[in-house]
Design a protein around this motif. Structure first.
Motif, PDB file in Angstrom:
ATOM      1  N   GLN A 105       0.825  -1.205   0.000  1.00 22.08           N
ATOM      2  CA  GLN A 105       0.000   0.000   0.000  1.00 22.08           C
ATOM      3  C   GLN A 105       0.863   1.261   0.000  1.00 22.08           C
ATOM      4  N   LEU A 106       1.857   1.283   0.879  1.00 20.38           N
ATOM      5  CA  LEU A 106       2.678   2.484   1.036  1.00 20.38           C
ATOM      6  C   LEU A 106       3.577   2.731  -0.174  1.00 20.38           C
ATOM      7  N   VAL A 107       4.185   1.674  -0.689  1.00 21.52           N
ATOM      8  CA  VAL A 107       5.119   1.836  -1.811  1.00 21.52           C
ATOM      9  C   VAL A 107       4.379   2.316  -3.059  1.00 21.52           C
ATOM     10  N   ASP A 120      10.498  14.930  -6.923  1.00 22.74           N
ATOM     11  CA  ASP A 120      11.738  15.050  -6.155  1.00 22.74           C
ATOM     12  C   ASP A 120      11.640  14.490  -4.739  1.00 22.74           C
ATOM     13  N   ILE A 121      10.442  14.206  -4.279  1.00 21.62           N
ATOM     14  CA  ILE A 121      10.294  13.727  -2.909  1.00 21.62           C
ATOM     15  C   ILE A 121      10.734  12.269  -2.822  1.00 21.62           C
ATOM     16  N   PRO A 122      11.632  11.917  -1.897  1.00 19.35           N
ATOM     17  CA  PRO A 122      12.116  10.530  -1.799  1.00 19.35           C
ATOM     18  C   PRO A 122      11.076   9.611  -1.169  1.00 19.35           C
ATOM     19  N   THR A 123      11.174   8.330  -1.501  1.00 21.37           N
ATOM     20  CA  THR A 123      10.214   7.349  -0.998  1.00 21.37           C
ATOM     21  C   THR A 123      10.255   7.256   0.520  1.00 21.37           C
ATOM     22  N   TRP A 124      11.457   7.330   1.092  1.00 22.14           N
ATOM     23  CA  TRP A 124      11.571   7.161   2.539  1.00 22.14           C
ATOM     24  C   TRP A 124      10.838   8.260   3.297  1.00 22.14           C
ATOM     25  N   ALA A 313       9.026  -0.128  12.085  1.00 20.44           N
ATOM     26  CA  ALA A 313      10.422   0.039  11.664  1.00 20.44           C
ATOM     27  C   ALA A 313      10.770  -0.903  10.517  1.00 20.44           C
ATOM     28  N   ILE A 314      10.286  -2.141  10.586  1.00 20.28           N
ATOM     29  CA  ILE A 314      10.559  -3.106   9.518  1.00 20.28           C
ATOM     30  C   ILE A 314       9.867  -2.673   8.229  1.00 20.28           C
ATOM     31  N   VAL A 315       8.640  -2.194   8.349  1.00 20.73           N
ATOM     32  CA  VAL A 315       7.916  -1.697   7.174  1.00 20.73           C
ATOM     33  C   VAL A 315       8.670  -0.530   6.542  1.00 20.73           C
ATOM     34  N   PHE A 316       9.191   0.362   7.371  1.00 19.05           N
ATOM     35  CA  PHE A 316       9.937   1.528   6.866  1.00 19.05           C
ATOM     36  C   PHE A 316      11.168   1.089   6.074  1.00 19.05           C
ATOM     37  N   SER A 322      12.306  -0.338  -1.521  1.00 21.25           N
ATOM     38  CA  SER A 322      11.487  -0.539  -2.729  1.00 21.25           C
ATOM     39  C   SER A 322      11.277   0.774  -3.459  1.00 21.25           C
ATOM     40  N   GLU A 323      12.333   1.318  -4.004  1.00 21.03           N
ATOM     41  CA  GLU A 323      12.234   2.614  -4.665  1.00 21.03           C
ATOM     42  C   GLU A 323      12.059   2.500  -6.182  1.00 21.03           C
ATOM     43  N   ASP A 324      12.663   1.501  -6.813  1.00 25.19           N
ATOM     44  CA  ASP A 324      12.573   1.408  -8.273  1.00 25.19           C
ATOM     45  C   ASP A 324      11.327   0.648  -8.684  1.00 25.19           C
TER      46      ASP A 324
END
Length: 369
Positions: A105-107, A120-124, A313-316, A322-324
């Protein structure tokens, strides 16, 4: 006799309608049309509705197994059926599945924001902001999440009215010819529809917190019906607005329809649509974090709050990794297969185990008498 938590921790039975429905509405609503179109094409709406109706059977099976669980949830049922060690291991597997659910869901939502709003906003950073919000809500407990689910069903429902604007350009001939596909085509579209209905399995964790839970099954069925009728509307709207060629190459068809909507006071209505999806993904993600923390609390020495932060924390970490686009696709594929196995394989297997267990126990009780 179904197990029920103390009265102060439970919610009214009718709220199961909103919990089930809101658990099943997530990020998959944005792009499922382009995925199912590669199978049964203009007949894909049949697969969406059939998968939705099959969820009634899944709900029946979940109520059956939970009615026989000592503590009314999957955590206790695993230990009850398979013993402490194997039961704890299976609880760990289900915990991993829940992590996969919220990561997907988040990714995917982060990818939507990066592509259409702010490249420009990073996934993290997106993941961190939403995870802090989810943890804050989940820390409030099940009743807080339930209240949120109630309101977050009502508020986004107003967006359905906006579908009438793109339907002014609909071509209903897109649905012709009708029923001209082979069974494998319908099966392909059905398999791609499963992510729409993932989330109902969270009932396996919060069932004890529903007041008079054994009698609340009608509200669960209403929640499932609400889901597949809503998805039917989104499916028909997309297939009427796009032709098959456009739909198969569209990335987020639901958002695409919102781009033609303009108001004098709101030029980019698609931005409103995108950020409104916060109301869509927040309740199921909060339920998942709450349920994951509950599994850890009963399976490890960790306290409930520590379990919640460990899970987050694990989800983060997974979301940051999972950026690409390949990682996003892999996460979605694994999540879809895991959800299909759980809903249509493991839950029926659990029902069979409970049935056999009850059948074995009755002769033993009879002989002892």
């Amino acid at each position: 006799m179904s197990y029920q938590a103390s009265l102060s921790k439970t919610v009214s039975p009718y709220l199961l309608w909103f919990l089930i429905h809101k658990s099943q509405t997530g990020i998959a609503v944005l792009d499922f049309q382009c995925k199912i179109a590669h199978g049964a094409e203009q007949d894909s709406w049949v697969s969406v509705l059939l998968v939705g109706m099959s969820m009634h059977l899944v709900v029946l099976l979940m109520f059956y197994v939970l009615k026989h669980a000592k503590k009314g949830d999957l955590i206790s049922l695993h230990v009850q059926l398979f013993g402490k060690w194997l039961g704890t291991l299976l609880n760990g597997v289900f915990w991993l599945y829940l992590l996969l659910f919220v990561c997907n869901q988040l990714v995917t939502y982060s990818q939507v924001i990066q592509t259409l709003v702010s490249p420009d906003i990073p996934t993290w950073r997106v993941g961190l902001v939403f995870l802090l919000l989810f943890v804050y809500i989940a820390d409030g407990g099940f009743r807080v999440i339930t209240g949120l689910s109630f309101w977050f069903v009502l508020i986004p429902s107003l967006l359905i009215i906006t579908l009438f604007i793109p339907l002014q350009y609909a071509d209903w001939r897109n649905f012709l010819p009708v029923f001209n596909h082979a069974l494998p085509d319908y099966a392909y579209s059905a398999e791609r529809s499963v992510p729409l209905y993932m989330g109902a399995e969270l009932l396996l964790l919060y069932y004890p917190f529903i007041r008079d839970n054994a009698k609340a099954i009608k509200w669960a069925h209403i929640g499932v019906m609400h889901s597949y009728l809503l998805y039917g509307i989104f499916t028909i709207s997309a297939f009427a607005y796009y032709n098959l060629g456009q739909l198969k190459h569209s990335v987020w068809p639901t958002l695409g329809m919102s781009k033609i909507i303009h108001f004098t006071f709101l030029e980019r209505f698609d931005y409103f649509y995108i950020f409104n999806w916060i109301f869509i993904i927040t309740p199921p993600c909060c339920l998942v974090l709450w349920g994951s923390a509950r599994i850890l609390r009963f399976s490890t020495p960790l306290s409930g709050r520590v379990s919640l932060w460990v899970t987050a924390a694990i989800v983060f970490v997974v979301v940051t990794w999972s950026e690409d686009i390949l990682a996003v696709g892999l996460l979605e594929t694994i999540s879809r297969y895991a959800g299909s196995i759980l809903l249509y394989g493991y839950i029926p297997f659990l029902a069979l185990c409970v049935l056999v267990s009850n059948w074995i126990r009755k002769p033993l009780v009879s002989n002892a008498g």
